[in-house]
Design an enzyme around this catalytic site. Structure first.
Site, PDB file in Angstrom:
ATOM      1  N   LEU A   1       0.772  -1.017   0.044  1.00  9.82           N
ATOM      2  CA  LEU A   1       0.056  -0.065   0.020  1.00  9.82           C
ATOM      3  C   LEU A   1       0.792   1.512  -0.026  1.00  9.82           C
ATOM      4  O   LEU A   1       1.909   1.248   0.708  1.00  9.82           O
ATOM      5  CB  LEU A   1      -0.982  -0.041   1.071  1.00  9.82           C
ATOM      6  CG  LEU A   1      -1.870  -1.228   1.474  1.00  9.82           C
ATOM      7  CD1 LEU A   1      -2.794  -0.867   2.430  1.00  9.82           C
ATOM      8  CD2 LEU A   1      -2.746  -1.187  -0.031  1.00  9.82           C
TER       9      LEU A   1
ATOM     10  N   HIS B   1      -3.488   4.415  -2.263  1.00  8.42           N
ATOM     11  CA  HIS B   1      -4.385   3.549  -1.682  1.00  8.42           C
ATOM     12  C   HIS B   1      -4.800   4.207  -0.589  1.00  8.42           C
ATOM     13  O   HIS B   1      -6.302   3.982  -0.334  1.00  8.42           O
ATOM     14  CB  HIS B   1      -3.717   2.233  -1.018  1.00  8.42           C
ATOM     15  CG  HIS B   1      -3.243   1.235  -2.304  1.00  8.42           C
ATOM     16  ND1 HIS B   1      -1.972   1.113  -2.173  1.00  8.42           N
ATOM     17  CD2 HIS B   1      -3.916   0.636  -3.066  1.00  8.42           C
ATOM     18  CE1 HIS B   1      -1.707   0.235  -3.404  1.00  8.42           C
ATOM     19  NE2 HIS B   1      -2.843  -0.028  -3.864  1.00  8.42           N
TER      20      HIS B   1
ATOM     21  N   GLY C   1      -8.779   3.761  -8.222  1.00  2.98           N
ATOM     22  CA  GLY C   1      -7.873   4.658  -8.660  1.00  2.98           C
ATOM     23  C   GLY C   1      -7.809   4.807  -9.999  1.00  2.98           C
ATOM     24  O   GLY C   1      -8.055   3.929 -10.966  1.00  2.98           O
TER      25      GLY C   1
END
Ligand code: PAF
Length: 281
Positions: free
Chosen positions: A33, A37, A147
Site C-alpha cells: 500500500l 491506496h 484509482g
C-alpha cells in the site's frame, strides 16, 4: 481494525453490520500500500459507516508468472498503514480461500478489453473481473473505490457491474503522485535507483502532450510522446493512446465529442508503469 483470512469470518461481521443498516465502502487492493491506496480508504471512510480493504495478490490477473512472483508483498507494513486510516476490516485471504477451484468464468468486455492493457496483457482483465466479482459477492459493498491511474480497469469494472447487474456504486478517485510527478504505484518500489530517477519524465512528457495538443493532431501528439519517452534512455514506451473516456476507442480528431484520455505504458527496466492524463477539450 480487524484482520480476516476467511470469507466466513468476514461475512459474519458484515452480516451484523448489514442488520444494523450500516453502509459499507470497499477498497480492493493487492497490498504494498501507498498514499494512493490510503487516499481511497480515507474517502471510503468519509462516505460509509464501515470500510473493508482487501489485500490479495490475485494470480488470475497476471499474464506473466515472473511479474506475479516479483509483485511486492508487505502485509505487516500494510496493516500498520491501515491502522491509521478509517479501516474497520482487512480481508487478506490465501489463494485457496478465493479459488478453491479454478475460476473458469470468461467475461466479454467487447472492444474495451481489446485495446491498451487488454492488448498487451492478454487475460489480465478477465482475471481482474474474476477476483473483483468474487470480492463484491463476499463484501456486497454499497460503494467501491478505484484509482484512475488504472483507467482502463475502471472502465472494465463499470462494464462488469453492468453485465452482472450489480448495484455497487463504482467511485473513481484521482491519481496520487509523488512530489516529482511519478504516479504512485506498488511497482515503484521495484524500480532501481537509476530507473526511479528517470521515471518522473513520464508525467512531464504527458504534460507536454497536453500543451502539444494545441498545435498537433492526436496521432502526431502520440508519435511525439513515444519518441520523447524512448529518447530519455532507460525508458521504453509500450504504447501511448489517446482514447475516448467511455468507449476507449482511439481519438482521431480533437473535434470529436467527449473527454479524451491519453494512456501510457512504459517499461522502466523490468518494471512496467502506467499513467494517464485528461485532455480537456
Ligand atoms: O488495481 C488493483 O490493485 C487490482 O487490479 C485489484 C482491483 C485489487 C484486483 O486484484
Amino acid at each position: 481494525m480487524k484482520l480476516f483470512k476467511t470469507i466466513k469470518q468476514l461475512q459474519e461481521v458484515l452480516g451484523g453490520d448489514r442488520s444494523n443498516k450500516l453502509t459499507v465502502g470497499f477498497v480492493p487492493t493487492m497490498g504494498a500500500l501507498h498514499e494512493g491506496h490510503l487516499s481511497l480508504v480515507r474517502r471510503a471512510g468519509a462516505e460509509n459507516e464501515r470500510v473493508v480493504v482487501s489485500i490479495f495478490v490475485n494470480p488470475t490477473q497476471f499474464n506473466d508468472p515472473k511479474d506475479l512472483k516479483n509483485y511486492p508483498r508487505t502485509l505487516d507494513t500494510d496493516l500498520t498503514l491501515l491502522a491509521s486510516c478509517p479501516c474497520d476490516y482487512v480481508f487478506a485471504p490465501e489463494p485457496e480461500e478465493m479459488y478453491p477451484e479454478p475460476d473458469q468464468r470468461k467475461f466479454d468486455f467487447g472492444s474495451l478489453e481489446r485495446v491498451m492493457e487488454g492488448k498487451f496483457r492478454p487475460g489480465h482483465f478477465n482475471g481482474v473481473a474474476q477476483v473483483v466479482s468474487k470480492l463484491f459477492d463476499i463484501v456486497s459493498p454499497d460503494r467501491a473505490y478505484f484509482g484512475r491511474k488504472d483507467f482502463q480497469q475502471y472502465s472494465i469494472i463499470l462494464k462488469m457491474c453492468q453485465l452482472l447487474q450489480l448495484d455497487t456504486a463504482i467511485i473513481p478517485c484521482d491519481i496520487v503522485r509523488e512530489a516529482d510527478g511519478l504516479a504512485m504505484s506498488s511497482r515503484n518500489s521495484l524500480l532501481t535507483r537509476e530507473h526511479r530517477a528517470v521515471a518522473p519524465q513520464i508525467y512531464l512528457i504527458l504534460q507536454e502532450a497536453i500543451l502539444d495538443s494545441v498545435s498537433f493532431t492526436p496521432a502526431e501528439v502520440a508519435e511525439r510522446v513515444v519518441g520523447k519517452i524512448n529518447s530519455v534512455g532507460l525508458l521504453q514506451a509500450e504504447y501511448f493512446e489517446i482514447v475516448n473516456e467511455h468507449t476507449l476507442e482511439p481519438v482521431n480528431s480533437w473535434e470529436e465529442p467527449g473527454t479524451k484520455v491519453g494512456c501510457i505504458a512504459v517499461f522502466a527496466g523490468a518494471v512496467r508503469l502506467i499513467d494517464n492524463v485528461i485532455f480537456d477539450k
